[in-house]
Scaffold this motif. Structure first.
Motif, PDB file in Angstrom:
ATOM      1  N   GLY A 268      50.028 -64.610   7.540  1.00  0.00           N
ATOM      2  CA  GLY A 268      48.972 -65.752   7.281  1.00  0.00           C
ATOM      3  C   GLY A 268      47.560 -65.061   7.159  1.00  0.00           C
ATOM      4  O   GLY A 268      46.994 -65.349   6.240  1.00  0.00           O
ATOM      5  N   ALA A 269      47.423 -64.038   7.765  1.00  0.00           N
ATOM      6  CA  ALA A 269      45.921 -63.418   7.603  1.00  0.00           C
ATOM      7  C   ALA A 269      46.034 -62.496   6.341  1.00  0.00           C
ATOM      8  O   ALA A 269      45.016 -62.696   5.866  1.00  0.00           O
ATOM      9  CB  ALA A 269      45.961 -62.389   8.985  1.00  0.00           C
ATOM     10  N   ARG A 270      47.249 -61.885   6.177  1.00  0.00           N
ATOM     11  CA  ARG A 270      47.099 -61.280   4.784  1.00  0.00           C
ATOM     12  C   ARG A 270      47.226 -62.167   3.714  1.00  0.00           C
ATOM     13  O   ARG A 270      46.478 -61.704   2.688  1.00  0.00           O
ATOM     14  CB  ARG A 270      48.686 -60.603   4.631  1.00  0.00           C
ATOM     15  CG  ARG A 270      48.804 -59.397   5.742  1.00  0.00           C
ATOM     16  CD  ARG A 270      50.249 -58.917   5.788  1.00  0.00           C
ATOM     17  NE  ARG A 270      50.311 -57.570   6.672  1.00  0.00           N
ATOM     18  CZ  ARG A 270      51.528 -57.000   6.955  1.00  0.00           C
ATOM     19  NH1 ARG A 270      52.515 -57.334   6.349  1.00  0.00           N
ATOM     20  NH2 ARG A 270      51.394 -55.974   7.780  1.00  0.00           N
ATOM     21  N   TRP A 271      47.797 -63.342   3.676  1.00  0.00           N
ATOM     22  CA  TRP A 271      47.368 -64.419   2.510  1.00  0.00           C
ATOM     23  C   TRP A 271      46.123 -64.792   2.506  1.00  0.00           C
ATOM     24  O   TRP A 271      45.595 -64.763   1.398  1.00  0.00           O
ATOM     25  CB  TRP A 271      48.405 -65.553   3.102  1.00  0.00           C
ATOM     26  CG  TRP A 271      48.115 -66.840   2.090  1.00  0.00           C
ATOM     27  CD1 TRP A 271      47.309 -67.887   2.741  1.00  0.00           C
ATOM     28  CD2 TRP A 271      48.364 -66.714   0.723  1.00  0.00           C
ATOM     29  NE1 TRP A 271      47.284 -68.885   1.803  1.00  0.00           N
ATOM     30  CE2 TRP A 271      47.814 -68.363   0.513  1.00  0.00           C
ATOM     31  CE3 TRP A 271      49.060 -66.238  -0.195  1.00  0.00           C
ATOM     32  CZ2 TRP A 271      47.895 -68.732  -0.943  1.00  0.00           C
ATOM     33  CZ3 TRP A 271      48.818 -66.792  -1.488  1.00  0.00           C
ATOM     34  CH2 TRP A 271      48.728 -68.039  -1.822  1.00  0.00           C
ATOM     35  N   GLU A 272      45.344 -64.943   3.653  1.00  0.00           N
ATOM     36  CA  GLU A 272      43.945 -65.287   3.703  1.00  0.00           C
ATOM     37  C   GLU A 272      43.192 -64.155   3.007  1.00  0.00           C
ATOM     38  O   GLU A 272      42.258 -64.519   2.191  1.00  0.00           O
ATOM     39  CB  GLU A 272      43.490 -65.646   4.871  1.00  0.00           C
ATOM     40  CG  GLU A 272      42.106 -66.291   4.805  1.00  0.00           C
ATOM     41  CD  GLU A 272      41.597 -66.724   6.321  1.00  0.00           C
ATOM     42  OE1 GLU A 272      40.301 -67.008   6.569  1.00  0.00           O
ATOM     43  OE2 GLU A 272      42.345 -66.621   7.070  1.00  0.00           O
ATOM     44  N   ALA A 273      43.515 -62.941   3.489  1.00  0.00           N
ATOM     45  CA  ALA A 273      42.806 -61.843   2.797  1.00  0.00           C
ATOM     46  C   ALA A 273      42.873 -61.733   1.378  1.00  0.00           C
ATOM     47  O   ALA A 273      41.923 -61.453   0.553  1.00  0.00           O
ATOM     48  CB  ALA A 273      43.194 -60.493   3.274  1.00  0.00           C
ATOM     49  N   ALA A 274      44.244 -61.708   0.886  1.00  0.00           N
ATOM     50  CA  ALA A 274      44.641 -61.675  -0.735  1.00  0.00           C
ATOM     51  C   ALA A 274      43.947 -62.864  -1.448  1.00  0.00           C
ATOM     52  O   ALA A 274      43.243 -62.502  -2.455  1.00  0.00           O
ATOM     53  CB  ALA A 274      46.038 -61.813  -0.548  1.00  0.00           C
ATOM     54  N   LEU A 275      43.826 -63.984  -0.940  1.00  0.00           N
ATOM     55  CA  LEU A 275      43.304 -65.362  -1.177  1.00  0.00           C
ATOM     56  C   LEU A 275      41.808 -65.126  -1.648  1.00  0.00           C
ATOM     57  O   LEU A 275      41.250 -65.256  -2.629  1.00  0.00           O
ATOM     58  CB  LEU A 275      43.478 -66.422  -0.455  1.00  0.00           C
ATOM     59  CG  LEU A 275      42.985 -67.668  -1.250  1.00  0.00           C
ATOM     60  CD1 LEU A 275      43.999 -67.879  -2.460  1.00  0.00           C
ATOM     61  CD2 LEU A 275      43.364 -69.095  -0.148  1.00  0.00           C
ATOM     62  N   ASN A 276      41.262 -64.366  -0.521  1.00  0.00           N
ATOM     63  CA  ASN A 276      39.754 -64.231  -0.476  1.00  0.00           C
ATOM     64  C   ASN A 276      39.244 -62.999  -1.289  1.00  0.00           C
ATOM     65  O   ASN A 276      38.001 -62.773  -1.270  1.00  0.00           O
ATOM     66  CB  ASN A 276      39.034 -64.210   0.985  1.00  0.00           C
ATOM     67  CG  ASN A 276      39.220 -65.504   1.590  1.00  0.00           C
ATOM     68  OD1 ASN A 276      38.986 -66.644   0.788  1.00  0.00           O
ATOM     69  ND2 ASN A 276      39.405 -65.662   2.836  1.00  0.00           N
ATOM     70  N   ASN A 277      40.236 -62.129  -1.748  1.00  0.00           N
ATOM     71  CA  ASN A 277      39.886 -60.892  -2.425  1.00  0.00           C
ATOM     72  C   ASN A 277      40.394 -60.936  -4.055  1.00  0.00           C
ATOM     73  O   ASN A 277      40.151 -60.012  -4.572  1.00  0.00           O
ATOM     74  CB  ASN A 277      40.252 -59.933  -1.619  1.00  0.00           C
ATOM     75  CG  ASN A 277      39.624 -59.186  -0.401  1.00  0.00           C
ATOM     76  OD1 ASN A 277      38.665 -58.723  -0.430  1.00  0.00           O
ATOM     77  ND2 ASN A 277      40.248 -59.728   0.717  1.00  0.00           N
ATOM     78  N   MET A 278      40.939 -62.070  -4.440  1.00  0.00           N
ATOM     79  CA  MET A 278      41.193 -62.135  -5.715  1.00  0.00           C
ATOM     80  C   MET A 278      39.834 -61.920  -6.720  1.00  0.00           C
ATOM     81  O   MET A 278      38.688 -62.442  -6.268  1.00  0.00           O
ATOM     82  CB  MET A 278      41.757 -63.655  -5.949  1.00  0.00           C
ATOM     83  CG  MET A 278      43.115 -63.725  -5.159  1.00  0.00           C
ATOM     84  SD  MET A 278      43.887 -65.366  -5.469  1.00  0.00           S
ATOM     85  CE  MET A 278      43.838 -65.473  -7.512  1.00  0.00           C
ATOM     86  N   SER A 279      40.094 -61.464  -7.944  1.00  0.00           N
ATOM     87  CA  SER A 279      39.110 -61.355  -8.639  1.00  0.00           C
ATOM     88  C   SER A 279      38.835 -62.746  -9.422  1.00  0.00           C
ATOM     89  O   SER A 279      37.794 -63.012  -9.988  1.00  0.00           O
ATOM     90  CB  SER A 279      39.408 -60.376  -9.983  1.00  0.00           C
ATOM     91  OG  SER A 279      40.776 -60.491 -10.455  1.00  0.00           O
ATOM     92  N   GLN A 280      39.684 -63.557  -9.545  1.00  0.00           N
ATOM     93  CA  GLN A 280      39.637 -65.153 -10.122  1.00  0.00           C
ATOM     94  C   GLN A 280      39.409 -65.967  -8.870  1.00  0.00           C
ATOM     95  O   GLN A 280      39.682 -65.842  -7.673  1.00  0.00           O
ATOM     96  CB  GLN A 280      40.894 -65.424 -10.779  1.00  0.00           C
ATOM     97  CG  GLN A 280      41.121 -64.447 -12.127  1.00  0.00           C
ATOM     98  CD  GLN A 280      42.157 -63.565 -11.732  1.00  0.00           C
ATOM     99  OE1 GLN A 280      42.726 -63.664 -10.340  1.00  0.00           O
ATOM    100  NE2 GLN A 280      42.299 -62.730 -12.618  1.00  0.00           N
ATOM    101  N   GLY A 281      38.592 -67.148  -9.110  1.00  0.00           N
ATOM    102  CA  GLY A 281      38.371 -68.137  -8.354  1.00  0.00           C
ATOM    103  C   GLY A 281      39.557 -68.858  -8.185  1.00  0.00           C
ATOM    104  O   GLY A 281      40.270 -69.147  -9.251  1.00  0.00           O
ATOM    105  N   LEU A 282      40.187 -69.640  -7.159  1.00  0.00           N
ATOM    106  CA  LEU A 282      41.152 -70.536  -6.952  1.00  0.00           C
ATOM    107  C   LEU A 282      41.027 -71.778  -6.248  1.00  0.00           C
ATOM    108  O   LEU A 282      40.393 -71.644  -5.250  1.00  0.00           O
ATOM    109  CB  LEU A 282      42.244 -69.429  -6.178  1.00  0.00           C
ATOM    110  CG  LEU A 282      43.954 -70.072  -6.152  1.00  0.00           C
ATOM    111  CD1 LEU A 282      44.823 -69.211  -6.315  1.00  0.00           C
ATOM    112  CD2 LEU A 282      43.850 -70.862  -4.687  1.00  0.00           C
TER     113      LEU A 282
END
Length: 816
Positions: A268-282
């Protein structure tokens, strides 16, 4: 196949190859023995000739000894019948010795035979002046020398044959001994490899099969540092590693169940880190299209948005209403109120909901716009290029009031070649700026080539507007350009095609349209600088006539329809003809004589000038070789011919074939030649000069930087162009002629004026110091058959006094 069998087969193959090589060597030795025998037999042929010469010598000696015994012991000359016998015999002996020397295998033998031949030639040259006693003595000496040579030839032949036989016997024994040793080594290598490779590989195979059966207690013994020992050590390490890994995997499997909950938290922490480090807005919406998730990049792009934001609130947001806009597709771009360009990708979730990604592509969009602009615009002038021009042409032509103008700059290539490409580029920019000031806002001005431009004129009355625009364009480029301290004057030729009323609304073929405007431009350029021409259907006929002339010209080269005319050079100081210029003429089977100005440019363009030029040069040299030695021949060379790297060699071959001395040949070149590759051109001119060929610059003063060419290469002669001579009444032309004569005289270069047609021309040129002239005042060009008559009719006469202002032509006896 087992490795042992492979090694055995390789060993047998090596032995067979060894035996084959040995057999081939033995056969080669046999061939060498046979060659030695043939060499020996060949030497014996030479020996036979020597013995035949001995026989003839013995017969002659016997004959003269018998005649000496019959009363010829006196020391006086031989009688005539004895002389004939002696000479006949000596001739036969010389022929026999010559045959023996021709096949002698030794240079020493050849030299000894030549010495005997020289001795006998002296006896033969005496012609019977020697006495019979002297003759018998000389014959006996020659006979002894030939016997000595024959013995040496026989001895050398047998010695060489025995030496070759001995060497071959020794080499054959050595060959079989080497083959035996090689076969023994191959067998030993086979057994050695069998022990060191096959056995360890078998052990390794057994161990691998055991490991594959999950047995990891195999005892592996390794000794030495060989590759097989390294293989066994690697197997030992692999067995240990696999056993350790299986043990570790068992332990890991036991601990995984206990740590499952912790793993989920980590994911879950990794998912949040990936989501917040994306180059695109989601952003993620539920089935009711309420905002449920967004990442940090989304907040950076649009600011913070609360979770639970409804679709109505999203559609009212000026930055986010595109995300839920029902009219958009799955992927699209949208422009934000602040000017940013956002790429939006939407994906509906199975079971309801929507996920969208948003990317700021403003910089990419700007770069793409620049690329699109560059693809359709010229990089130098920023004008529309040929692609944009063609697109606009296909859309507009067919509408009423449309005209197409094609522009080609006059003299730009010369500027580019003489002043350099940077100056040429700046000139093109300046030309583009002036052209832009002349066209309307609805018109399209494009750069379609190096010095070519085109204008599409729209929405005005035609053809009056097109003609007015053409005049404005010509006037705009007529004023000199100031480029890097250079005053540059160029012109422009314009071809025009206008959309007539009956063609309005019809489908127009752009290719046909461009062809028509090119024909109009071709007609304008033929009319000279600063001209414009509207397209007319008869222009196509002109091009067709040119095409037919090209076909006829190719046939004329094959059918040898060309001939040379000769126009004399008049030497003012001596009052005589000093030489002739060869001028090519084409006698067309239907049109008669065709002007060179009509067919020479076509020959240069289609690549026929090389063959025509070499033919003219050879024909002129062959004709001049029959003239008096004081007459020179001048032949023109096209700049195209200098592109042939073998030009100097071809001229050399022509001089050798015709026998004309190089000093009598003069080659005329134009200033345009010097605008080509200076270095290569100067190399060819220097090769001509080194051969003794004289060089003349034709049409001097009509091009760019004429004086500079005289410093780059010292020509033997310059020819004042007839355009200056025809208008000698104008002060500026007299000034040019006076400057050319003075400059050439100071540089040691002779001057000739062409186009002398009147006594006034002759009078002015003579006063200015021109010592050589050419023109119809003396004679028109005449065929080769009339040259002799021209020389006979043209005789120098003593000068007489003349009234002021009247040309002194009293010394010219020729009337033509």
């Amino acid at each position: 196949m087992p490795i042992r069998w492979k090694l055995l087969i390789a060993c047998l193959a090596l032995i067979l190859a060894d035996v084959a090589v040995a057999q081939l060597a033995i056969e080669s030795q046999g061939e060498v023995r046979r060659s030695a025998d043939r060499l020996y037999e060949h030497g014996m042929v030479s020996l036979d000739h020597l013995r035949s010469a001995q026989g003839v010598l013995s017969a002659l000696s016997t004959t003269f000894e018998a005649r000496e015994g019959q009363g010829t012991r006196d020391s006086g000359p031989l009688r005539q019948e004895n002389i004939d016998v002696l000479l006949d015999g000596l001739t036969k002996i010389d022929e026999t010795l010559q045959q023996s020397a021709a096949i002698a295998t030794s240079e020493k033998t050849h030299g000894l035979i030549d010495e005997v031949r020289v001795q006998l030639s002296r006896l033969r040259a005496s012609g019977g002046a020697a006495s019979a006693r002297k003759v018998v003595s000389d014959l006996a000496i020659a006979n002894d020398e030939i016997a000595t040579i024959a013995a040496a030839v026989l001895r050398d032949g047998r010695t060489t044959q025995r030496a070759v036989y001995a060497y071959l016997d020794q080499f054959r024994t050595g060959t079989w001994r080497a083959a035996g040793i090689a076969a023994t080594i191959a067998i030993l290598v086979f057994f050695l490899l069998g022990r060191t490779i096959v056995a360890p590989i078998k052990r390794a195979t057994r161990i691998i099969n055991s490991i594959a059966a999950k047995s990891f207690d195999n005892q592996i013994i390794t000794r030495g540092r060989s590759e097989t020992a390294q293989l066994l050590r690697a197997l030992d390490a692999m067995q240990t590693s696999i056993a350790g890994q299986i043990t570790g995997m068992e332990k890991e499997r036991k601990t995984q169940a206990a740590n499952l909950s912790g793993t989920i938290a980590i994911q879950g922490a990794r998912w949040e880190a990936a989501l917040n480090n994306m180059s695109q807005g989601l952003c993620l919406f539920d089935r009711d299209l309420k905002l449920m998730v967004h990442n940090k990049r989304f907040e950076q792009m649009f600011g913070a948005r609360r979770f639970g934001l409804t679709s109505r609130e999203m559609l009212d947001d000026p930055f986010l209403h595109h995300v839920l806009a029902p009219s958009e597709g799955a992927f699209f771009t949208a422009e934000m109120p602040d000017g940013r360009v956002i790429a939006i990708s939407r994906q509906w979730i199975e079971g309801g909901g929507l996920v969208a990604t948003l990317e700021d592509i403003t910089e990419r969009h700007i770069a793409d716009q620049k690329m699109r602009h560059l693809a359709r615009h010229d990089a130098l002038t920023d004008l529309p290029n040929r692609l944009r021009f063609r697109e606009r042409l296909e859309k507009l032509f067919g509408m009423p009031g449309v005209a197409l103008l094609s522009l080609d700059l006059d003299g730009f290539k010369t500027v580019n070649d003489t002043l350099g490409h940077p100056v040429g580029d700046r000139l093109l920019k300046a030309v583009s700026a002036r052209l832009c000031e002349c066209v309307g806002k609805r018109d399209l001005l494009a750069r379609t080539g190096g010095d070519e431009f085109a204008v599409i004129q729209v929405g005005v009355a035609q053809p009056e507007s097109a003609e007015a625009l053409a005049k404005r364009l010509i006037a705009a480029l007529a004023a000199p350009f100031d480029i890097e301290h250079h005053k540059i004057s160029i012109g422009v030729s314009i071809g025009i095609v206008v959309n007539s009323e009956k063609e309005t609304g019809t489908l127009i073929d752009p290719d046909a349209l461009l062809k028509d405007v090119d024909l109009a431009l071709y007609s304008a350029k033929a009319a000279g600088r600063n001209a414009y021409r509207f397209f007319k259907p008869e222009m196509a006929e002109t091009i067709e006539r040119r095409r037919r002339m090209e076909i006829d010209l190719r046939r004329a080269v094959e059918a040898d329809e060309f001939e040379l005319f000769y126009q004399p050079f008049y030497d003012v100081a001596r009052g005589t003809i000093s030489g002739f210029e060869a001028l090519i003429r084409w006698r067309h089977p239907e049109r008669g004589l065709v002007s060179p100005g009509e067919f020479i440019p076509i020959a240069e363009e289609v690549g026929l000038i090389d063959a025509m030029g070499l033919w003219a040069l050879e024909a002129a040299c062959r004709q001049a070789a029959q003239w008096p030695s004081q007459l020179s021949i001048s032949v023109n060379l096209s700049p195209i011919q200098f592109r042939d790297p073998d030009l100097s060699r071809r001229v050399e071959d022509i001089l050798n074939a015709t026998g004309l001395p190089p000093s009598r040949l003069q080659l005329e070149v134009t200033e345009s030649l010097m605008l080509e590759d200076d270095r290569a051109t100067l190399a060819v001119l220097q090769a001509f000069r080194a051969r003794g060929i004289r060089l003349s610059m034709d049409d001097f003063g009509t091009g760019y930087s004429s004086l500079g060419y005289l410093t780059k290469f010292p020509f033997d002669k310059v020819k004042i162009d007839q355009s200056f001579v025809r208008h000698l009444t104008e002060p500026e032309n007299i000034a040019v002629v006076r400057a050319v004569i003075g400059l050439s005289r100071s540089m040691g270069i002779s001057v000739i004026a062409e186009g002398v047609e009147t006594s006034e021309h002759y009078d002015v040129l003579e006063r200015e110091g021109c010592r050589e002239m050419q023109g119809y005042f003396f004679s028109p060009p005449v065929p080769a058959l009339e040259v002799a008559g021209l020389l006979m009719r043209f005789r120098p006469q003593p000068r007489m006094s003349r009234p002021a202002g009247e040309a002194d032509t009293s010394h010219l006896a020729f009337v033509g």
